[in-house]
Design a protein around this motif. Structure first.
Motif, PDB file in Angstrom:
ATOM      1  N   TRP A 108       0.831  -1.204   0.000  1.00 52.12           N
ATOM      2  CA  TRP A 108       0.000   0.000   0.000  1.00 52.12           C
ATOM      3  C   TRP A 108       0.864   1.252   0.000  1.00 52.12           C
ATOM      4  O   TRP A 108       2.041   1.218   0.340  1.00 52.12           O
ATOM      5  CB  TRP A 108      -0.884   0.012   1.253  1.00 52.12           C
ATOM      6  N   VAL A 109       0.242   2.374  -0.346  1.00 50.57           N
ATOM      7  CA  VAL A 109       0.843   3.684  -0.143  1.00 50.57           C
ATOM      8  C   VAL A 109      -0.116   4.441   0.774  1.00 50.57           C
ATOM      9  O   VAL A 109      -1.331   4.383   0.596  1.00 50.57           O
ATOM     10  CB  VAL A 109       1.101   4.438  -1.471  1.00 50.57           C
ATOM     11  N   ALA A 110       0.428   5.091   1.791  1.00 49.52           N
ATOM     12  CA  ALA A 110      -0.410   5.780   2.774  1.00 49.52           C
ATOM     13  C   ALA A 110       0.033   7.233   2.903  1.00 49.52           C
ATOM     14  O   ALA A 110       1.224   7.530   2.949  1.00 49.52           O
ATOM     15  CB  ALA A 110      -0.315   5.087   4.128  1.00 49.52           C
ATOM     16  N   VAL A 111      -0.952   8.117   2.951  1.00 47.35           N
ATOM     17  CA  VAL A 111      -0.709   9.544   3.121  1.00 47.35           C
ATOM     18  C   VAL A 111      -1.401   9.978   4.405  1.00 47.35           C
ATOM     19  O   VAL A 111      -2.586   9.727   4.599  1.00 47.35           O
ATOM     20  CB  VAL A 111      -1.268  10.356   1.927  1.00 47.35           C
ATOM     21  N   ALA A 112      -0.637  10.610   5.285  1.00 49.56           N
ATOM     22  CA  ALA A 112      -1.188  11.110   6.547  1.00 49.56           C
ATOM     23  C   ALA A 112      -0.922  12.611   6.634  1.00 49.56           C
ATOM     24  O   ALA A 112       0.152  13.076   6.247  1.00 49.56           O
ATOM     25  CB  ALA A 112      -0.557  10.391   7.731  1.00 49.56           C
ATOM     26  N   GLY A 115     -18.923  14.642   3.777  1.00 49.03           N
ATOM     27  CA  GLY A 115     -18.470  14.220   2.459  1.00 49.03           C
ATOM     28  C   GLY A 115     -18.671  12.726   2.271  1.00 49.03           C
ATOM     29  O   GLY A 115     -19.469  12.095   2.964  1.00 49.03           O
ATOM     30  N   LEU A 116     -17.923  12.168   1.325  1.00 54.79           N
ATOM     31  CA  LEU A 116     -18.077  10.750   1.012  1.00 54.79           C
ATOM     32  C   LEU A 116     -17.746   9.840   2.184  1.00 54.79           C
ATOM     33  O   LEU A 116     -18.227   8.721   2.249  1.00 54.79           O
ATOM     34  CB  LEU A 116     -17.207  10.376  -0.194  1.00 54.79           C
ATOM     35  N   VAL A 126      -9.302   1.461  -1.020  1.00 52.67           N
ATOM     36  CA  VAL A 126      -8.894   2.688  -0.340  1.00 52.67           C
ATOM     37  C   VAL A 126      -9.449   2.644   1.073  1.00 52.67           C
ATOM     38  O   VAL A 126     -10.592   2.247   1.282  1.00 52.67           O
ATOM     39  CB  VAL A 126      -9.446   3.940  -1.063  1.00 52.67           C
ATOM     40  N   THR A 127      -8.647   3.052   2.041  1.00 54.45           N
ATOM     41  CA  THR A 127      -9.149   3.220   3.402  1.00 54.45           C
ATOM     42  C   THR A 127      -8.878   4.662   3.836  1.00 54.45           C
ATOM     43  O   THR A 127      -7.855   5.240   3.487  1.00 54.45           O
ATOM     44  CB  THR A 127      -8.485   2.261   4.411  1.00 54.45           C
ATOM     45  N   VAL A 152      -5.081   8.423   4.488  1.00 54.31           N
ATOM     46  CA  VAL A 152      -5.655   7.731   3.341  1.00 54.31           C
ATOM     47  C   VAL A 152      -4.638   6.705   2.868  1.00 54.31           C
ATOM     48  O   VAL A 152      -3.463   7.036   2.667  1.00 54.31           O
ATOM     49  CB  VAL A 152      -5.979   8.713   2.190  1.00 54.31           C
ATOM     50  N   ALA A 153      -5.077   5.463   2.710  1.00 57.70           N
ATOM     51  CA  ALA A 153      -4.196   4.407   2.216  1.00 57.70           C
ATOM     52  C   ALA A 153      -4.830   3.790   0.973  1.00 57.70           C
ATOM     53  O   ALA A 153      -6.045   3.637   0.893  1.00 57.70           O
ATOM     54  CB  ALA A 153      -3.973   3.341   3.288  1.00 57.70           C
TER      55      ALA A 153
END
Length: 101
Positions: free
Chosen positions: A34-38, A67-68, A53-54, A45-46
């Motif tokens: 995975w790639v994760a952005v914090a 939102g979504l 997507v999580t 978001v991963a």
């Protein structure tokens, strides 16, 4: 952050696969496949590079999101709040209400 498969860039600059990135409250890591952005805002978001997507929000954001990903209130009655504040009757109508051009 733009991710296309395993190619990830931040503000137009490529981030080599597997290399962590940290700048001005934005962190990018590569947990497993995975790639994760914090962000320092408390949202993570991963993405698996394909379909999954999580999104994770810190407890401090409870009741302060929309939102979504929902309102984060644990109340099913407000799960499908549209941008205009009304409640969508169906999941598809909810998702379609949040589309952007």
């Amino acid at each position: 952050v733009l991710a296309e498969g395993r190619n990830v860039s931040v503000n137009g600059a490529a981030v080599p696969e597997g290399r962590p990135y940290l700048h001005k409250g934005l962190g990018l890591t590569w947990p497993g496949d995975w790639v994760a952005v914090a962000s320092s805002l408390g949202v993570r978001v991963a993405w698996d590079g394909h379909l999954a997507v999580t999104v994770t929000a810190e407890p401090e954001l409870r009741g302060g999101t929309w939102g979504l990903c929902g309102t984060y209130t644990d109340d099913p009655a407000d799960d499908f709040v549209r941008p205009d504040g009304d409640i969508a009757a169906f999941a598809a109508a909810f998702g379609n209400a949040w589309k952007v051009p």
